[in-house]
Design a protein around this motif. Sequence first.
Motif, PDB file in Angstrom:
ATOM      1  N   UNK A 142      -6.859   5.509   5.986  1.00  0.00           N
ATOM      2  CA  UNK A 142      -7.099   4.394   5.067  1.00  0.00           C
ATOM      3  C   UNK A 142      -6.839   3.054   5.755  1.00  0.00           C
ATOM      4  N   UNK A 143      -7.122   1.991   5.033  1.00  0.00           N
ATOM      5  CA  UNK A 143      -6.758   0.645   5.483  1.00  0.00           C
ATOM      6  C   UNK A 143      -6.047  -0.053   4.319  1.00  0.00           C
ATOM      7  N   UNK A 144      -5.274  -1.071   4.628  1.00  0.00           N
ATOM      8  CA  UNK A 144      -4.565  -1.795   3.574  1.00  0.00           C
ATOM      9  C   UNK A 144      -3.066  -1.574   3.646  1.00  0.00           C
ATOM     10  N   UNK A 145      -2.325  -2.456   3.006  1.00  0.00           N
ATOM     11  CA  UNK A 145      -0.865  -2.414   3.051  1.00  0.00           C
ATOM     12  C   UNK A 145      -0.297  -1.224   2.275  1.00  0.00           C
ATOM     13  N   UNK A 166       2.481  -3.841  10.759  1.00  0.00           N
ATOM     14  CA  UNK A 166       1.775  -4.811   9.922  1.00  0.00           C
ATOM     15  C   UNK A 166       1.417  -4.228   8.557  1.00  0.00           C
ATOM     16  N   UNK A 167       1.091  -2.942   8.518  1.00  0.00           N
ATOM     17  CA  UNK A 167       0.653  -2.312   7.260  1.00  0.00           C
ATOM     18  C   UNK A 167       1.804  -1.919   6.337  1.00  0.00           C
ATOM     19  N   UNK A 207       6.778  -6.007  -6.927  1.00  0.00           N
ATOM     20  CA  UNK A 207       6.896  -5.671  -5.499  1.00  0.00           C
ATOM     21  C   UNK A 207       5.533  -5.334  -4.909  1.00  0.00           C
ATOM     22  N   UNK A 208       4.731  -4.573  -5.641  1.00  0.00           N
ATOM     23  CA  UNK A 208       3.386  -4.234  -5.172  1.00  0.00           C
ATOM     24  C   UNK A 208       2.565  -5.501  -4.949  1.00  0.00           C
ATOM     25  N   UNK A 209       2.643  -6.422  -5.906  1.00  0.00           N
ATOM     26  CA  UNK A 209       1.912  -7.688  -5.764  1.00  0.00           C
ATOM     27  C   UNK A 209       2.467  -8.503  -4.595  1.00  0.00           C
ATOM     28  N   UNK A 215      -1.446   0.859  -1.372  1.00  0.00           N
ATOM     29  CA  UNK A 215      -0.936   2.228  -1.479  1.00  0.00           C
ATOM     30  C   UNK A 215       0.569   2.189  -1.706  1.00  0.00           C
ATOM     31  N   UNK A 216       1.048   3.079  -2.543  1.00  0.00           N
ATOM     32  CA  UNK A 216       2.483   3.245  -2.766  1.00  0.00           C
ATOM     33  C   UNK A 216       2.783   4.723  -2.548  1.00  0.00           C
ATOM     34  N   UNK A 217       3.675   5.022  -1.613  1.00  0.00           N
ATOM     35  CA  UNK A 217       4.024   6.423  -1.368  1.00  0.00           C
ATOM     36  C   UNK A 217       5.449   6.668  -1.833  1.00  0.00           C
ATOM     37  N   UNK A 218       5.629   7.757  -2.574  1.00  0.00           N
ATOM     38  CA  UNK A 218       6.926   8.065  -3.162  1.00  0.00           C
ATOM     39  C   UNK A 218       7.139   9.569  -3.213  1.00  0.00           C
TER      40      UNK A 218
END
Length: 267
Positions: A142-145, A166-167, A207-209, A215-218
Amino acid sequence: MKHILIFAGTTEGRELMEKIKHFPVEVFVSVATEYGRECLLKEPEGERAYYAKHGEVQAGNLNVIAGRMKEVEMKNYILRQKIDLVVDATHPFAQEVTKNIKEACRETNVSYVRLLRTQVEKEENLVYVSSVEEGVQWLEKTTGNILITTGSKELAAYTKLTDYQNRCYARVLSTKESVEESVRLGLEGTHLIAMQGPFSEEMNIATIHHVQAEYLITKESGSAGGFEDKARAAARTGAVLVVVERPKEEGETFDEVVERIRVWSLQ
């Protein structure tokens, strides 16, 4: 009076301690860190102060000790305190700790009970992986933070991601060990958030904003670990929630453990 030892690495451990402290038992509670002990012993208004005794913190029939124990240390503590029953309320993902607790109980011939955290129903719109490593492999495509909430002990796995510094944005406990490990791996400055959870849906959204996470991994940590608030926050922000599934294990629910201890304490 019978002696019970709780290995408390979760919210359930603290709740169990509060539930059984009025039973006719001496309660010993083991936590991994001083920070964990502070969280465990937040003193309700009007109750008497806790005080130090023999390296532990004690109040009435409660005795709390901080510090990670190896198997042999667990065994020695069980014998020294004449423990009759051990309740394993450690984190669902602390498999090595659970293994050591079981072995210490077997070697000392002490009864063992595993307290299970309530399972959350699977949702179709989430990405499920069997491990952090599998999650990293999925994220590599994927791409993105990425907002990482799987803990500082798992951070090294994310260094395999292309352009991870950076990600990736790591949210870890506000302990010296967690922060130092994050910095050692190159996650610092705006890429490091050190806070004590669990977090509300609104805090997760903020926090996401803030880190512009796609992506959020948990870990699938259940309600006590704030999983549902993370899921709702991801849905509201459009972030993809990657869930590391909980290892399969056998044990008893919170209510079952409380009832077992209540009956056992009166025998």
